[in-house]
Motif scaffolding. Structure first.
Motif, mmCIF file in Angstrom:
data_model
loop_
_atom_site.group_PDB
_atom_site.id
_atom_site.type_symbol
_atom_site.label_atom_id
_atom_site.label_comp_id
_atom_site.label_asym_id
_atom_site.label_seq_id
_atom_site.Cartn_x
_atom_site.Cartn_y
_atom_site.Cartn_z
ATOM 1 N N THR A 105 39.233 40.944 31.016
ATOM 2 C CA THR A 105 39.876 40.707 32.300
ATOM 3 C C THR A 105 40.961 39.658 32.146
ATOM 4 N N GLN A 140 39.042 47.085 37.306
ATOM 5 C CA GLN A 140 38.082 47.482 38.327
ATOM 6 C C GLN A 140 37.402 48.754 37.843
ATOM 7 N N ILE A 153 32.845 46.451 45.311
ATOM 8 C CA ILE A 153 32.545 45.042 45.506
ATOM 9 C C ILE A 153 33.451 44.508 46.610
ATOM 10 N N TYR A 183 32.002 38.637 46.492
ATOM 11 C CA TYR A 183 32.668 37.610 45.702
ATOM 12 C C TYR A 183 32.246 36.206 46.152
ATOM 13 N N ASP A 221 37.412 37.213 38.157
ATOM 14 C CA ASP A 221 37.766 38.604 38.459
ATOM 15 C C ASP A 221 36.651 39.530 37.988
ATOM 16 N N LEU A 222 36.656 40.702 38.563
ATOM 17 C CA LEU A 222 35.613 41.683 38.308
ATOM 18 C C LEU A 222 35.896 42.436 37.018
ATOM 19 N N ALA A 274 31.523 47.146 37.855
ATOM 20 C CA ALA A 274 30.429 47.211 38.816
ATOM 21 C C ALA A 274 29.900 48.630 38.847
ATOM 22 N N ALA A 329 26.997 43.923 38.954
ATOM 23 C CA ALA A 329 28.400 43.503 38.958
ATOM 24 C C ALA A 329 28.582 42.451 37.872
ATOM 25 N N VAL A 361 31.229 39.808 36.257
ATOM 26 C CA VAL A 361 32.459 39.105 36.613
ATOM 27 C C VAL A 361 32.747 38.027 35.579
#
Length: 343
Positions: free
Chosen positions: A63, A180, A213, A218, A277-278, A281, A290, A292
């Motif tokens: 990410t 994502q 998500i 978050y 940030d993701l 998920a 999820a 992150v």
């Protein structure tokens, strides 16, 4: 003979200078080594621990917050075979010609059954297939409609994807969203993800189904980051049981027991999420996951239990970047399921 003495003295002077240089380097490097080791004293011990369901042995996608690779788990209850029996092998079993099911698997079984019935009633092997033409056409139409709906939903989800750096309130409005995974199963998967997964693509018994998500999620991740570190610093195992999975709590208890054996206590304060940030998920049965990437500020120090003297770390704030995985089951909130270190 004087020449020999002069040579010996020259070597002695050189050796002394070399020794002094090494001593200076070690003296400068020692504080740095202590600082590095102190960063491993926070919750999780600077190790990769926990489980990510069927993806425990699959590295999370990189990410913006954590562009590098992620360390494999040092401690996990998930076995390689058991942990991947659904994730890795589900596409093979549920593909167009999967052995245990799938769209084409069901059709093949229907054709075979119709042919055998035709033979039993004197119509030959293919005599029973003629009456299935209308059913086959209906099935193909349904499959095409489902594929179009999946592609449309994927386009809509990508268009409305949330920001990547969800914790950075002052982020630029034009910042591009991070990875994502929950929105990668539309056009990117093509026919293999639509028809190939059979009824699993409709959400019936689907493993690793995409998961959206939302902003509330978050906020929960950011809150858990601080609460876990606080409970760890207070050695509050009962509180940790409300924030993390039993597996993660068992690792916390092991690390706390080691601290007590050394007669030290680790204190983590000033935890503040700087960026997150993701990575991905997904859903496995009734459990949602999820993963992150989190970059956060903290003050990490380890002190003697009796005197309070700092034995590792310092009062100076620092930063850390880790990969946290959260899990949620129906009727309950998110809880910490894994912590992984970045390389």
């Amino acid at each position: 003979m004087p020449g020999i003495w002069e040579t010996h003295m020259t070597f002695s002077l050189r050796s002394r200078k070399l020794f002094n240089t090494i001593a200076v380097v070690l003296a400068l490097a020692l504080p740095t080594a202590l600082t590095i080791s102190s960063a491993d004293a926070r919750a999780g011990g600077g190790m990769s621990s926990g489980s990510r369901g069927t993806r425990s042995y699959s590295a999370p996608p990189s990410t913006t917050t954590a562009p590098g690779s992620t360390s494999q788990f040092n401690r996990t209850y998930t076995q390689p075979g058991a942990g991947m029996n659904s994730a890795a092998s589900a596409p093979a079993r549920g593909g167009m010609f999967g052995r245990a099911g799938g769209f084409m698997g069901g059709l093949a079984a229907g054709f075979l059954g119709a042919g055998l019935l035709g033979m039993l009633f004197g119509g030959g092997l293919f005599g029973g297939l003629g009456g299935l033409s209308s059913i086959l056409g209906l099935i193909i139409q349904i499959a095409l409609v489902v594929l179009v709906v999946r592609l449309a939903m994927s386009w809509w989800q990508r268009r409305h994807a949330p920001r990547a750096a969800y914790a950075n309130a002052n982020a630029d409005a034009g910042a591009a969203p991070g990875p994502q995974t929950s929105y990668r199963s539309g056009l990117g998967s093509g026919l293999g993800g639509g028809l190939g997964s059979g009824l699993g693509g409709f959400g019936f018994g689907a493993n690793n189904a995409p998961l959206e998500i939302k902003p509330d999620d978050y906020e929960a991740f950011e809150r858990l980051l601080g609460e876990v570190q606080t409970a760890w610093s207070n050695e509050d195992v009962a509180k940790l049981h409300t924030l993390a999975t039993p597996e993660m709590v068992s690792y916390f208890e092991q690390d706390l027991a080691q601290n007590r054996a050394r007669n030290v206590v680790n204190k983590v304060t000033g935890v503040k999420l700087l960026q997150g940030d993701l990575a991905e998920a997904w859903r496995e049965g009734e459990t949602e996951y999820a993963t992150v990437a989190l970059r956060f500020a903290l003050t990490d120090k380890t002190a003697d239990r009796n005197t309070g003297a700092i034995v590792a770390g310092s009062e100076q704030p620092g930063e850390a970047t880790e990969i946290w995985t959260f899990a949620r089951r129906p009727g309950s909130g998110w809880e910490l399921s894994a912590i992984q270190q970045t390389n």
